[in-house]
Scaffold this active site. Structure first.
Site, short mmCIF file in Angstrom:
data_model
loop_
_atom_site.label_atom_id
_atom_site.label_comp_id
_atom_site.label_asym_id
_atom_site.label_seq_id
_atom_site.Cartn_x
_atom_site.Cartn_y
_atom_site.Cartn_z
CB ALA A 299 -8.71 -56.54 26.98
CD GLU B 287 -6.00 -52.54 21.30
OE1 GLU B 287 -5.95 -51.58 20.50
OE2 GLU B 287 -6.91 -53.38 21.34
C1 HXC Z 1 -10.33 -51.81 32.98
C2 HXC Z 1 -11.50 -49.87 32.63
C3 HXC Z 1 -11.25 -49.95 31.25
C4 HXC Z 1 -10.51 -51.05 30.77
C5 HXC Z 1 -12.41 -48.18 31.63
N1 HXC Z 1 -12.21 -48.75 32.83
N2 HXC Z 1 -11.84 -48.87 30.64
N3 HXC Z 1 -11.02 -50.80 33.47
N4 HXC Z 1 -10.06 -51.96 31.66
N5 HXC Z 1 -10.27 -51.23 29.45
C6 HXC Z 1 -12.68 -48.29 34.13
C7 HXC Z 1 -11.88 -47.11 34.63
O1 HXC Z 1 -10.68 -47.53 35.22
C8 HXC Z 1 -12.82 -46.50 35.62
O2 HXC Z 1 -12.84 -47.22 36.83
C9 HXC Z 1 -14.19 -46.73 34.97
O3 HXC Z 1 -14.01 -47.80 34.03
C10 HXC Z 1 -14.69 -45.52 34.23
O4 HXC Z 1 -13.69 -45.11 33.32
P1 HXC Z 1 -13.14 -43.62 33.24
O5 HXC Z 1 -11.81 -43.67 32.60
O6 HXC Z 1 -13.25 -42.94 34.54
O7 HXC Z 1 -14.22 -42.96 32.26
P2 HXC Z 1 -14.02 -41.76 31.23
O8 HXC Z 1 -13.20 -40.67 31.89
O9 HXC Z 1 -15.38 -41.44 30.73
O10 HXC Z 1 -13.12 -42.34 30.05
C11 HXC Z 1 -13.62 -43.35 29.23
C12 HXC Z 1 -12.47 -43.99 28.39
C13 HXC Z 1 -11.35 -44.47 29.34
C14 HXC Z 1 -11.92 -42.96 27.38
C15 HXC Z 1 -13.10 -45.15 27.61
O11 HXC Z 1 -11.93 -45.24 30.37
C16 HXC Z 1 -10.31 -45.30 28.65
O12 HXC Z 1 -9.45 -44.77 27.94
N6 HXC Z 1 -10.34 -46.64 28.87
C17 HXC Z 1 -9.35 -47.56 28.36
C18 HXC Z 1 -9.53 -47.81 26.89
C19 HXC Z 1 -8.47 -48.74 26.36
O13 HXC Z 1 -7.27 -48.48 26.38
N7 HXC Z 1 -8.89 -49.92 25.86
C20 HXC Z 1 -8.01 -50.91 25.28
C21 HXC Z 1 -7.64 -51.92 26.32
S1 HXC Z 1 -6.49 -53.13 25.69
P3 HXC Z 1 -12.22 -46.61 38.19
O14 HXC Z 1 -12.56 -47.66 39.19
O15 HXC Z 1 -10.78 -46.45 37.93
O16 HXC Z 1 -12.93 -45.29 38.36
C22 HXC Z 1 -7.41 -54.11 24.71
C23 HXC Z 1 -6.80 -55.12 23.80
C24 HXC Z 1 -5.92 -56.01 24.48
O17 HXC Z 1 -8.59 -54.05 24.65
C25 HXC Z 1 -4.75 -56.36 23.64
C26 HXC Z 1 -3.49 -56.29 24.42
C27 HXC Z 1 -2.61 -57.49 24.27
#
Ligand code: HXC
Length: 257
Positions: free
Chosen positions: A65, A131
């Site tokens: 998300a 999460e």
């Molecule tokens: C918003 C995101 C994002 C996300 C990545 N990006 N994941 N933006 N929401 N979930 C954005 C980053 O901010 C960044 O933009 C760009 O995408 C590239 O990501 P990087 O982090 O620079 O890439 P990398 O170093 O290759 O790392 C990849 C990654 C990491 C390991 C996947 O991006 C990451 O950990 N993302 C979050 C994963 C996560 O926690 N997902 C769960 C979300 S909560 P900028 O502009 O900053 O460079 C969910 C459930 C919701 O899904 C339930 C809650 C109630």
């Protein structure tokens, strides 16, 4: 065009939805949710569509998300909008859905894949429910669908530690239908979708329905539902075609009726 968050294309009876927010690793914001829900509902009503394939990019199916969109929300805002509840509309899609996963399938990305009926994963795929690292929990079905898919102890490991599992481990767990080399991901996923799409649609949608029923009801009710559905399929021309094609040693041509 290029600014659409979900791209659509068609190959015969297969509709392809491609998540298209490359700069955010296909993070699923409200606009993506609305588009996926709208498009799948529309395709589900189209008699010319026999399977829906959902995919992302090489680097990410979807990294979850959209954290930046959620960060500042209040409880009341989320409750009143019933944040994420629209994803449940995907449960109503009767057409089989195939997820083709390459790269990250995290959080909501993993959950979106699990809302599909088959998960075809490239050997570069990484699945996770991270999460917990954000101070929250899965919100689009992870705690329920992952547990049903892989069992309590594998699900708890992913949900409580937030660790990513590589494609091979995910396949061993039962989270992946087929694990394929990265280079052939789209060919394999399309072949699977095409196979499903050419079969009798009354058969594929009721097969999906009966299989999903196993998560909702006890064995006796599930078996009865399955058997009655099996009986009902004898009212269509596709059953006659499928069985006479077998007897005549030729390929069946289904008319989806
Ligand atoms: C918003 C995101 C994002 C996300 C990545 N990006 N994941 N933006 N929401 N979930 C954005 C980053 O901010 C960044 O933009 C760009 O995408 C590239 O990501 P990087 O982090 O620079 O890439 P990398 O170093 O290759 O790392 C990849 C990654 C990491 C390991 C996947 O991006 C990451 O950990 N993302 C979050 C994963 C996560 O926690 N997902 C769960 C979300 S909560 P900028 O502009 O900053 O460079 C969910 C459930 C919701 O899904 C339930 C809650 C109630």
């Amino acid at each position: 065009g290029e600014d659409k968050v979900v791209l659509t294309s068609r190959e015969g009876r297969v509709a392809i939805l491609t998540l298209n927010r490359p700069k955010a690793l296909n993070a699923l914001n409200s606009e993506v949710m609305r588009e996926i829900v709208r498009l799948t509902a529309e395709l589900d009503r189209d008699p010319g569509v026999g399977a829906i394939l959902i995919t992302g990019s090489e680097k990410a199916f979807a990294a979850g998300a959209d954290i930046k969109e959620m960060e500042d929300r209040t409880v009341m805002e989320m409750m009143l909008a019933d944040w994420f509840s629209d994803w449940e509309m995907l449960e109503r899609v009767r057409t089989p859905m195939v997820a083709a996963v390459s790269g990250f399938a995290l959080g909501g990305g993993c959950e979106l894949a699990m809302m599909c009926d088959l998960i075809i994963a490239s050997d570069t795929a990484k699945f996770g429910q991270p999460e917990i690292k954000l101070g929250v929990i899965p919100g689009m079905g992870g705690s329920q669908r992952l547990t049903r898919a892989v069992g309590k102890y594998k699900a708890m490991d992913m949900i409580l530690t937030g660790r990513m599992v590589e494609a091979e481990e995910a396949e061993r767990m039962g989270l992946v239908s087929r694990l394929v080399p990265a280079a052939s991901l789209m060919d394999e996923a399309m072949a699977a979708a095409r196979t499903i799409a050419e079969f009798s649609k009354p058969a594929t949608i009721t097969a999906k329905e009966a299989t999903n029923r196993s998560f909702e009801v006890g064995l006796r009710e599930g078996l009865l539902h399955e058997r009655r559905t099996f009986h009902a399929l004898f009212s269509g021309s596709d059953q006659k075609e499928g069985m006479s094609a077998f007897r005549e040693k030729r390929a069946a041509v289904f008319k989806h009726g």
